[in-house]
Design an enzyme around this catalytic site. Structure first.
Site: not given
Length: 838
Positions: A484, A493, A702-703, A799, A617, A394
């Protein structure tokens, strides 16, 4: 003595010159033929060995493997057939019992004696007619309630069976363990006719002991047989195991009309039965050996003749020289023959040896075959190390993430997938403005590696994960998304063989790119739809027990394509908020962990008087919930409710959570009989730990919510919300009242302190080595978490962004502030330029 000497000298008289030349030529011919024959025999030996090995693998090893596979499949099929026959007989008996008209008569509207006691008496009377029937519940429609303390308890499992029967369905029987005894639960609708609506349902409990005894009746010496029960999307539950075996791959079989499956792994004894004598192999190898020996002898003669002829035709100059010497005088000829140049080596011998080496390839280089010119590596500046993070790739588009880099990442991912036995990769993307161009470059790179691409288009990340389980021809995928992060970011990913790449596996992709370790090929791209399959799968798994009004905030991100449609299919009234895809994110960044981003959702829930609101998100793998009162239910409190629900059906199960979660979560899990496990933040390490511990539920502050109970175990904010709605609708309480029962301490949201990607990990390392946190208990599994008697604090390197992440929780505002100041003091000791705003 002289005559004898004279005779001796006469017998030893030298041969004529022509005879000597003939003798020498015969010797040379024999030497050349022997040399050629030895070379041909060596070649033949090597060819025979390779042929023997290949034929052995084909005619012996492969045949034995096929025999073992056939015997293994026959064993599992035979055992499955026995269980199917027994279960079919039980099903007929249950069917006959449920067809009794007394059930419908008891539930008829005009029956004045339709009381709980009368229903129980009728159930007891009819159950007594069959010794396999242990219990029967006769339940009018809509009256089933939880009763975990009964001798034959009514849990969520039984309620789900009853609910499906009330819908007119006939669910398959489920094997359950009650008080260490295995039983079958059968649910049947009670109707007055084929087309009439159910008046209620029957829950019939039968003894499973005869079926388990039948399972145990096989020969355990032949291998290991495992009886399991597996529901779609849930891990298999082992019921019984018989025998041992590890001599070959297992075979699986399904017991028809049930959730039961059989796994059979053969033993050495069964492997011995599968082996055959290698008669055909020995016969064929013997023929090949005999034929190759004959061919070597024949070729040696042909090559020798051709070689000598060539040398003789090339040597007239020597013969002419000798002939000229003869014609002049004998002495000159003798001098030519004994010239020191030729005393130690025959000229013909030299010529023949050189020619033999040319013909037989002895002068060719024997070095390893090269694959061509060495390829130049990629400039490291074009592959920034900082974007290869702990669990994804990312960075900023254009300055860090480019289409050129996406192509290289595609080649690396495709090559890695091929090395791990995969030949197709699912590719998906989010709704960011640059995701399309990056995806096209990524696909081009994957195809160049020879790996195929299944393009599922614009979908949330959980649907890419789902596709790797749902499709039969791949278990790998890549999602183009920055989750997000703001609109300037993008990334990738990666999942290979249903495992998200993390830590060293991510950085290894960069190493592969720099070293250009790519496979070469020409893959094929195929488009496929996944959204309808995903909605159907969730719809078949989740059942809501009531109506609910839901506001969905997609943040103009990709979940807007799926979430509203799914929740409407489940029967919810849905009010969409920012569900139109816009990669500029005009309303707020798609990060629900920031309170400011939730204000519009809270306002909309209160405006339309909804029961609950949810924000996802940017790629749909995370969620945060808000209540009608305007409270934000952070994911660690959501995890308390999930844990309570799942532990009720699976006491003693592990529950996983990350270092940012409330310490109250630990107490809640323990109080409901679960085993709490704290682990690193990040979807990849969390999924790896879920796999290691076989936990049924896990979550991050974080969800990210990971549900393995009835699902696949990956982080899926959409499915997690569906399961939350299921839990809520089974309770006669508002969402505010439900969460009021869980304890809540004073806590901060996530606090970000900007630090460069190059410095953040080193700063945390220095803090861990030199920080003074008084009497706090330090945990360093991810960053630095310090627990005190009245609270705790955490600092870790993010991260997903160039920042440090901090969070604090305490029993009082005063304790909270004190812990914050300790962390601020120690951080500034390490780097006094940090901007810490608390």
């Amino acid at each position: 003595m002289k005559p004898r000497d004279s005779n001796k000298n006469q017998s030893a008289a030298p041969l004529s010159r022509s005879a000597q030349r003939a003798l020498e030529q015969a010797k040379r011919k024999a030497a050349v033929q022997q040399k050629i024959l030895l070379i041909l025999l060596a070649i033949a030996l090597a060819v025979n060995l390779l042929a023997a090995f290949f034929l052995y693998q084909t005619l012996v090893v492969e045949q034995n493997r096929e025999n073992l596979q056939r015997l293994t499949q026959e064993s599992v099929a035979e055992r499955a057939a026995l269980l199917e026959k027994h279960l079919q007989a039980d099903a007929l008996r249950v069917e006959a019992l449920s067809a009794n008209s007394a059930w419908a008569a008891q539930l008829a509207a005009d029956n004045l004696d339709n009381t709980a006691a009368a229903r129980a008496q009728l159930a007891q009377t009819l159950a007594a007619q069959d010794d396999r029937v242990l219990n029967i519940y006769l339940i009018p429609t809509g009256t089933a309630t939880l009763d975990r303390e009964a001798e034959f308890p009514l849990r969520y499992l039984e309620l789900d069976l009853i609910q499906r029967a009330e819908q007119g369905k006939t669910p398959l029987p489920e094997l359950v363990e009650i008080n260490k005894r295995w039983m079958f639960q059968w649910a049947k609708p009670v109707t007055t006719g084929a087309d009439s609506a159910p008046l209620g349902s029957l829950l019939i409990t039968t003894d499973a002991a005869p079926l388990l005894a039948l399972f145990a009746g096989g020969d355990p010496s032949l291998g290991e047989t495992v009886l399991q029960q597996q529901f779609a999307g849930s891990p298999a539950q082992m019921v019984r195991k018989s025998g041992t075996g590890n001599a070959g791959p297992k075979a699986s079989g399904k017991v028809a009309n049930s959730y039961l499956t059989l796994d059979f792994t053969p033993s050495e004894q069964l492997k011995l039965r599968a082996e055959e004598l290698p008669t055909l192999w020995l016969f064929i190898v013997s023929l090949i050996a005999a034929a190759s020996l004959a061919l070597c002898w024949f070729l040696s003669k042909v090559i020798t003749r051709a070689t000598l002829n060539t040398k003789e035709s090339a040597g007239p100059s020597l013969q002419e020289t000798v002939q000229a010497s003869k014609e002049t005088k004998e002495a000159a000829a003798e001098e030519a023959l004994i010239n020191p140049m030729f005393q130690n080596q025959d000229i013909l011998d030299i010529a023949v040896i050189d020619e033999d080496e040319d013909i037989l390839g002895l002068n060719q280089a024997s070095g390893k075959k090269t694959g061509g010119a060495k390829r130049h590596g990629v400039d490291e500046k074009d592959v920034p190390a900082e974007i290869f993070r702990s669990y994804d790739i990312r960075g900023l588009v254009n300055s860090q993430i480019t289409p050129q880099l996406a192509l290289l990442i595609g080649q690396a991912v495709g090559s890695e997938a091929i090395d791990q036995g995969e030949h197709s990769i699912v590719v998906a993307r989010d709704g960011r403005t640059h995701s399309d161009a990056l995806t096209q470059a990524l696909i081009k790179g994957i195809l160049r590696s020879g790996c195929n691409v299944i393009n599922i288009g614009v979908v949330p990340t959980p649907l890419m994960y789902f596709a790797t389980f749902h499709f039969d021809d791949t278990h790998s995928g890549v999602m183009v998304t920055a989750s997000h992060n703001p609109k300037e970011y993008n990334g990738f990913k990666v999942v290979i063989n249903n495992r998200a790449l993390a830590d060293d596996s991510v950085t290894e992709l960069r190493t592969r790119i720099l070293e250009q370790r790519f496979h070469q090929g020409l893959g094929e791209e195929t488009p496929r739809a996944i959204i309808p399959d995903y909605i159907e799968r969730v719809f078949s798994d989740v059942a809501l027990a009531g109506n609910i009004h839901l506001v969905v905030d997609a943040g103009n991100a990709v979940t807007g394509l799926v979430a509203p449609q799914l929740f409407e299919e489940l029967g919810c009234e849905v009010t969409p908020l920012f569900c139109e895809i816009d990669g500029e994110f005009p309303n707020h960044n798609p990060d629900p962990t920031i309170e400011q981003n939730l204000q519009a959702l809270i306002a909309k829930v209160q405006e339309v008087n909804a029961d609950i609101g949810v924000a996802f998100d940017g790629d749909g793998d995370r969620l945060v919930v808000v209540t009608p009162k305007g409270d934000i239910i952070w994911p660690d409190r959501l995890l308390m409710l999930y844990a309570k629900d799942i532990l009720a059906r699976n006491p003693g199960a592990d529950v996983l959570f990350d270092v940012k979660c409330s310490r109250q979560l630990n107490q809640v899990i323990s109080s409901y009989g679960g085993r709490p496990i704290m682990w690193k933040t990040g979807h990849s390490p969390m999924k790896a730990k879920m796999e290691e511990t076989q936990a049924l539920i896990g979550g991050e502050y974080s969800g990210h919510i990971f549900i393995k109970d009835r699902w696949y175990g990956f982080d899926d904010g959409i499915y997690a919300m569906a399961r939350l709605l299921e839990i809520i609708t089974l309770r006669d309480q508002s969402i505010d009242a439900i969460f009021a029962s869980f304890p809540q301490l004073h806590a901060t949201p996530e606090i970000k302190v900007n630090v460069s990607d190059q410095d953040k990990f080193g700063l945390i390392k220095k803090l861990a080595e030199s920080g003074d946190f008084a009497n706090g208990a330090v945990t360093t599994i991810d960053g630095l978490r310090v627990d005190y008697t009245k609270g705790w604090g955490l600092v870790r390197a993010s991260n997903t962004s160039p920042a440090l992440t901090l969070r604090f929780e305490a029993e009082s505002p005063e304790a909270l502030q004190k812990i914050q100041q300790i962390f601020k003091r120690e951080l500034l000791k390490v780097d006094n330029k940090l901007s810490i705003e608390f």
